[in-house]
Design a protein around this motif. Structure first.
Motif, PDB file in Angstrom:
ATOM      1  N   ARG A   1     129.352 130.888  36.784  1.00  0.00           N
ATOM      2  CA  ARG A   1     129.792 131.931  37.858  1.00  0.00           C
ATOM      3  C   ARG A   1     129.177 133.249  37.701  1.00  0.00           C
ATOM      4  O   ARG A   1     129.257 134.071  38.466  1.00  0.00           O
ATOM      5  CB  ARG A   1     131.170 131.686  38.110  1.00  0.00           C
TER       6      ARG A   1
ATOM      7  N   ALA B   1     126.204 134.677  37.276  1.00  0.00           N
ATOM      8  CA  ALA B   1     124.847 134.521  37.629  1.00  0.00           C
ATOM      9  C   ALA B   1     124.679 135.378  39.070  1.00  0.00           C
ATOM     10  O   ALA B   1     125.372 135.318  39.886  1.00  0.00           O
ATOM     11  CB  ALA B   1     124.416 133.248  37.896  1.00  0.00           C
TER      12      ALA B   1
ATOM     13  N   ARG C   1     122.288 131.400  28.707  1.00  0.00           N
ATOM     14  CA  ARG C   1     121.310 131.833  29.490  1.00  0.00           C
ATOM     15  C   ARG C   1     120.355 132.955  28.961  1.00  0.00           C
ATOM     16  O   ARG C   1     119.193 133.062  28.841  1.00  0.00           O
ATOM     17  CB  ARG C   1     121.700 132.153  30.910  1.00  0.00           C
TER      18      ARG C   1
ATOM     19  N   ILE D   1     121.210 124.142  29.800  1.00  0.00           N
ATOM     20  CA  ILE D   1     121.319 124.957  30.734  1.00  0.00           C
ATOM     21  C   ILE D   1     120.821 124.334  32.111  1.00  0.00           C
ATOM     22  O   ILE D   1     121.646 124.474  33.227  1.00  0.00           O
ATOM     23  CB  ILE D   1     120.199 126.254  30.636  1.00  0.00           C
TER      24      ILE D   1
ATOM     25  N   ILE E   1     116.016 132.933  34.578  1.00  0.00           N
ATOM     26  CA  ILE E   1     117.243 132.444  33.973  1.00  0.00           C
ATOM     27  C   ILE E   1     118.282 133.657  33.428  1.00  0.00           C
ATOM     28  O   ILE E   1     119.433 133.404  33.641  1.00  0.00           O
ATOM     29  CB  ILE E   1     116.760 131.432  32.797  1.00  0.00           C
TER      30      ILE E   1
ATOM     31  N   PRO F   1     124.193 127.699  35.752  1.00  0.00           N
ATOM     32  CA  PRO F   1     124.146 129.134  35.548  1.00  0.00           C
ATOM     33  C   PRO F   1     125.717 129.561  35.100  1.00  0.00           C
ATOM     34  O   PRO F   1     125.888 130.456  34.716  1.00  0.00           O
ATOM     35  CB  PRO F   1     123.585 130.021  36.625  1.00  0.00           C
TER      36      PRO F   1
ATOM     37  N   VAL G   1     118.302 129.255  38.450  1.00  0.00           N
ATOM     38  CA  VAL G   1     118.157 128.948  37.054  1.00  0.00           C
ATOM     39  C   VAL G   1     117.662 127.360  36.813  1.00  0.00           C
ATOM     40  O   VAL G   1     116.865 127.247  35.891  1.00  0.00           O
ATOM     41  CB  VAL G   1     119.602 128.989  36.577  1.00  0.00           C
ATOM     42  N   ARG G   2     118.516 126.513  37.658  1.00  0.00           N
ATOM     43  CA  ARG G   2     117.915 125.030  37.255  1.00  0.00           C
ATOM     44  C   ARG G   2     116.270 124.720  37.639  1.00  0.00           C
ATOM     45  O   ARG G   2     115.882 124.284  36.824  1.00  0.00           O
ATOM     46  CB  ARG G   2     118.749 124.144  37.741  1.00  0.00           C
TER      47      ARG G   2
ATOM     48  N   ASN H   1     122.765 134.403  41.688  1.00  0.00           N
ATOM     49  CA  ASN H   1     122.480 133.743  42.908  1.00  0.00           C
ATOM     50  C   ASN H   1     124.106 133.249  43.367  1.00  0.00           C
ATOM     51  O   ASN H   1     124.308 133.085  44.587  1.00  0.00           O
ATOM     52  CB  ASN H   1     121.867 132.452  42.528  1.00  0.00           C
TER      53      ASN H   1
ATOM     54  N   PHE I   1     126.552 132.285  30.264  1.00  0.00           N
ATOM     55  CA  PHE I   1     126.067 133.427  30.383  1.00  0.00           C
ATOM     56  C   PHE I   1     125.485 133.699  29.041  1.00  0.00           C
ATOM     57  O   PHE I   1     124.238 134.140  29.149  1.00  0.00           O
ATOM     58  CB  PHE I   1     127.015 134.517  30.833  1.00  0.00           C
TER      59      PHE I   1
ATOM     60  N   ASP J   1     132.301 130.237  31.826  1.00  0.00           N
ATOM     61  CA  ASP J   1     131.222 130.979  32.233  1.00  0.00           C
ATOM     62  C   ASP J   1     130.659 132.049  31.208  1.00  0.00           C
ATOM     63  O   ASP J   1     129.505 132.140  31.255  1.00  0.00           O
ATOM     64  CB  ASP J   1     132.097 131.820  33.364  1.00  0.00           C
TER      65      ASP J   1
ATOM     66  N   GLY K   1     120.137 134.742  36.263  1.00  0.00           N
ATOM     67  CA  GLY K   1     120.784 133.837  36.959  1.00  0.00           C
ATOM     68  C   GLY K   1     120.418 133.619  38.413  1.00  0.00           C
ATOM     69  O   GLY K   1     121.161 133.321  39.455  1.00  0.00           O
TER      70      GLY K   1
END
Length: 138
Positions: free
Chosen positions: A124, A126, A19, A117, A71, A122, A77-78, A128, A16, A12, A74
Motif C-alpha cells: 500500500r 506505492a 521494492r 515483488i 518499481i 507493491p 510494479v508488477r 499507484n 516498500f 507494507d 510504486g
C-alpha cells in the motif's frame, strides 16, 4: 493499534523496503553504468539474439533503469518486474549458461527478489495505490 493492523503495516513497510532497495541496487549497479557509459557499453554488450548492439543495450537500459524507477516509486510494479525478469533469465540461461551457482548468485538473487515483488505486489506504500484511492473519491 491492534495486532492485525500492525501486521498489515509491517507487510507494507517490508514490501516498500524490498521494492526500493532492490530497485536502487539494480539501477545503481547495472542500469546507471550502462546509461552513463553508453558508447563504451556498446563495445562490450553481449547480443545473444543478434538484434544489434544498440537495440540490445537500449533493452537492457529499459530493464535496468526505467523499470527499477517504476518499481521504486510504486507505479506499474508488477508490469515493470517482467522485463527485469526476462533480462535476468536471458543473462543466466543464454548469455552465461556456463556460470556455476556461485558465479551467478547475484543474478539468481535478483531473480528471487523481483519474482517476490511480482508475486506480492507493491504493497500500500506505492504511488499507484495512492492515486487509485484518490481517483476513487474524485
Amino acid at each position: 493499534m491492534n495486532v492485525s493492523r500492525w501486521n498489515e503495516r509491517a507487510e507494507d513497510v517490508g514490501l516498500f523496503f524490498l521494492r526500493v532497495s532492490g530497485g536502487l541496487f539494480l539501477l545503481w549497479v547495472h542500469g546507471l553504468p550502462k546509461l552513463l557509459n553508453y558508447s563504451a557499453q556498446l563495445q562490450v554488450i553481449e547480443d545473444p539474439f543478434h538484434l544489434g548492439a544498440n537495440v540490445t543495450l537500449m533493452l537492457a537500459i529499459f530493464s535496468e533503469v526505467l523499470c527499477p524507477l517504476l518499481i521504486i516509486f510504486g507505479v506499474l510494479v508488477r508490469l515493470a518486474c517482467l522485463p527485469i525478469l526476462c533480462l535476468l533469465w536471458v543473462a543466466l540461461l543464454v548469455v552465461h549458461p556456463q556460470w556455476s551457482l556461485d558465479e551467478g548468485q547475484f543474478g539468481w538473487l535478483l531473480l528471487i527478489l523481483f519474482t517476490s515483488i511480482l508475486i506480492a505486489g507493491p504493497g500500500r506504500l506505492a504511488l499507484n495505490v495512492r492515486f487509485a484511492g484518490a481517483l476513487r473519491y474524485a
